[in-house]
Enzyme design. Structure first.
Site, PDB file in Angstrom:
ATOM      1  N   GLY A 106       0.776  -1.235   0.000  1.00  0.00           N
ATOM      2  CA  GLY A 106       0.000   0.000   0.000  1.00  0.00           C
ATOM      3  C   GLY A 106       0.805   1.281   0.000  1.00  0.00           C
ATOM      4  O   GLY A 106       0.325   2.308   0.488  1.00  0.00           O
TER       5      GLY A 106
ATOM      6  N   ASN B 188       1.406   3.047  -2.611  1.00  0.00           N
ATOM      7  CA  ASN B 188       0.658   3.978  -3.480  1.00  0.00           C
ATOM      8  C   ASN B 188      -0.559   4.530  -2.761  1.00  0.00           C
ATOM      9  O   ASN B 188      -0.907   5.698  -2.934  1.00  0.00           O
ATOM     10  CB  ASN B 188       0.270   3.301  -4.790  1.00  0.00           C
ATOM     11  CG  ASN B 188       1.411   3.321  -5.795  1.00  0.00           C
ATOM     12  OD1 ASN B 188       1.735   4.372  -6.335  1.00  0.00           O
ATOM     13  ND2 ASN B 188       2.031   2.178  -6.002  1.00  0.00           N
TER      14      ASN B 188
ATOM     15  N   MET C   5      -4.012  -6.693  -7.215  1.00  0.00           N
ATOM     16  CA  MET C   5      -3.428  -7.752  -8.040  1.00  0.00           C
ATOM     17  C   MET C   5      -4.467  -8.714  -8.632  1.00  0.00           C
ATOM     18  O   MET C   5      -4.149  -9.871  -8.899  1.00  0.00           O
ATOM     19  CB  MET C   5      -2.376  -8.522  -7.228  1.00  0.00           C
ATOM     20  CG  MET C   5      -1.246  -7.649  -6.723  1.00  0.00           C
ATOM     21  SD  MET C   5      -0.439  -6.691  -8.032  1.00  0.00           S
ATOM     22  CE  MET C   5       0.898  -5.931  -7.116  1.00  0.00           C
TER      23      MET C   5
ATOM     24  N   LEU D 285      -9.833  -7.294 -13.220  1.00  0.00           N
ATOM     25  CA  LEU D 285     -11.288  -7.125 -13.154  1.00  0.00           C
ATOM     26  C   LEU D 285     -11.878  -7.337 -14.544  1.00  0.00           C
ATOM     27  O   LEU D 285     -11.394  -6.767 -15.524  1.00  0.00           O
ATOM     28  CB  LEU D 285     -11.619  -5.724 -12.632  1.00  0.00           C
ATOM     29  CG  LEU D 285     -11.226  -5.493 -11.164  1.00  0.00           C
ATOM     30  CD1 LEU D 285     -11.213  -4.011 -10.828  1.00  0.00           C
ATOM     31  CD2 LEU D 285     -12.145  -6.251 -10.209  1.00  0.00           C
TER      32      LEU D 285
ATOM     33  N   ASN E 264      -5.790   2.879 -12.894  1.00  0.00           N
ATOM     34  CA  ASN E 264      -4.784   1.901 -12.447  1.00  0.00           C
ATOM     35  C   ASN E 264      -3.393   2.498 -12.586  1.00  0.00           C
ATOM     36  O   ASN E 264      -3.130   3.270 -13.498  1.00  0.00           O
ATOM     37  CB  ASN E 264      -4.882   0.638 -13.316  1.00  0.00           C
ATOM     38  CG  ASN E 264      -3.882  -0.436 -12.904  1.00  0.00           C
ATOM     39  OD1 ASN E 264      -3.732  -0.741 -11.724  1.00  0.00           O
ATOM     40  ND2 ASN E 264      -3.193  -1.015 -13.868  1.00  0.00           N
TER      41      ASN E 264
ATOM     42  N   HIS F 152       0.461   1.239 -13.202  1.00  0.00           N
ATOM     43  CA  HIS F 152       1.217   0.057 -13.641  1.00  0.00           C
ATOM     44  C   HIS F 152       2.704   0.426 -13.702  1.00  0.00           C
ATOM     45  O   HIS F 152       3.063   1.476 -14.247  1.00  0.00           O
ATOM     46  CB  HIS F 152       0.720  -0.417 -15.013  1.00  0.00           C
ATOM     47  CG  HIS F 152       1.445  -1.632 -15.471  1.00  0.00           C
ATOM     48  ND1 HIS F 152       1.172  -2.895 -14.971  1.00  0.00           N
ATOM     49  CD2 HIS F 152       2.473  -1.790 -16.333  1.00  0.00           C
ATOM     50  CE1 HIS F 152       1.997  -3.766 -15.518  1.00  0.00           C
ATOM     51  NE2 HIS F 152       2.798  -3.118 -16.353  1.00  0.00           N
TER      52      HIS F 152
HETATM   53  C1  GAR Z   1       3.209  -1.012  -7.476  1.00  0.00           C
HETATM   54  O1  GAR Z   1       4.470  -0.972  -8.081  1.00  0.00           O
HETATM   55  C2  GAR Z   1       2.126  -1.009  -8.544  1.00  0.00           C
HETATM   56  O2  GAR Z   1       2.429  -0.205  -9.648  1.00  0.00           O
HETATM   57  C3  GAR Z   1       2.105  -2.467  -8.937  1.00  0.00           C
HETATM   58  O3  GAR Z   1       2.287  -3.171  -7.731  1.00  0.00           O
HETATM   59  C4  GAR Z   1       2.986  -2.354  -6.783  1.00  0.00           C
HETATM   60  C5  GAR Z   1       2.142  -2.235  -5.533  1.00  0.00           C
HETATM   61  O4  GAR Z   1       2.826  -1.583  -4.507  1.00  0.00           O
HETATM   62  N1  GAR Z   1       0.887  -2.794  -9.596  1.00  0.00           N
HETATM   63  C6  GAR Z   1       0.811  -3.687 -10.581  1.00  0.00           C
HETATM   64  O5  GAR Z   1       1.753  -4.341 -10.966  1.00  0.00           O
HETATM   65  C7  GAR Z   1      -0.569  -3.858 -11.192  1.00  0.00           C
HETATM   66  N2  GAR Z   1      -0.464  -4.458 -12.484  1.00  0.00           N
HETATM   67  P1  GAR Z   1       2.062  -0.887  -3.290  1.00  0.00           P
HETATM   68  O6  GAR Z   1       1.113  -1.924  -2.696  1.00  0.00           O
HETATM   69  O7  GAR Z   1       3.170  -0.561  -2.335  1.00  0.00           O
HETATM   70  O8  GAR Z   1       1.356   0.316  -3.806  1.00  0.00           O
END
Ligand code: GAR
Length: 205
Positions: A15, A17, A94, A97, A111, A113
């Site tokens: 989390g 982000n 992850m 949807l 989203n 990425h």
């Molecule tokens: C982040 O790097 C995000 O961009 C990626 O997972 C990580 C989550 O980190 N998301 C994906 O790969 C989705 N396809 P966080 O839980 O610390 O935000």
């Protein structure tokens, strides 16, 4: 309409982000929206602790509790509707949807990425795997993309992108951190603010 757009953030893990969004709300970078709900598909996601510490309501919708992905998505939809959510942010969520969900919220789901789409994206590219693939390919520049979500995984309209240099000796973990710091944590709040503005303008029109 006066007031702010209501934001739900969907998470699965650490989390960081989500934290960037909470911090952006505190320091005024997000002013047109308000994080009203954090939904996790994992009961033990640390992101839930971050939400609770910020006084934000949380819910867990565990895929394992549902027979089909449609039932799982319907349970999330119910929470979205019940809480009057305007914007759905996938911040390290992850699960892919399906159309059943994405078609219900056009230009309402955002989203982040961790690559420059269309590289290293789509089914199977998530989290650390994205950075492993970038390093294995040998690209010299990577980055992150914030986009609207449609029925194509990582295929919706791009809102913002930022390039990040790959350095000698990078490991997937080091690269992941640099991409987060230089791109994701900055772009995601700015993109969410932009989308909230669009939604408020649409409601006022
Ligand atoms: C982040 O790097 C995000 O961009 C990626 O997972 C990580 C989550 O980190 N998301 C994906 O790969 C989705 N396809 P966080 O839980 O610390 O935000």
């Amino acid at each position: 309409m006066s007031g702010k757009a209501k934001i739900a953030v969907l998470v699965s893990g650490g989390g960081t982000n989500l934290q960037a969004l909470i911090d952006a709300q505190t320091n005024g970078i997000i002013s047109l929206g308000e994080i009203s709900l954090v939904i996790s598909n994992k009961p033990d996601a640390y992101a839930l602790e971050r939400a609770k510490a910020a006084g934000i309501a949380t819910a867990v919708v565990n895929r394992k509790d549902f027979c089909t992905s449609i039932d799982f998505e319907d349970a999330i939809k119910k929470l979205i509707e019940k809480n009057g959510i305007d914007v759905i942010v996938l911040a390290g969520f992850m699960c892919i949807l399906g159309e059943n969900f994405t078609k219900a919220y056009p230009r309402r789901i955002i989203n982040v990425h961790p690559s420059l789409i269309p590289s290293f994206c789509g089914k199977g590219f998530y989290g650390l795997r994205v950075h492993e693939a970038a390093l294995a390919y040998g690209v010299k520049v990577t980055g992150a993309t914030v986009h609207f979500v449609n029925e194509i995984p990582d295929g919706g309209e791009i809102i913002m992108q930022k390039a990040v240099e790959i350095e000698d000796g990078d490991t997937p973990e080091i690269l992941q951190r640099r991409v987060m710091e230089q791109a994701e944590w900055k772009m995601l709040p700015l993109s969410v603010e932009k989308a909230c503005g669009e939604i408020l303008r649409g409601k006022n029109a």
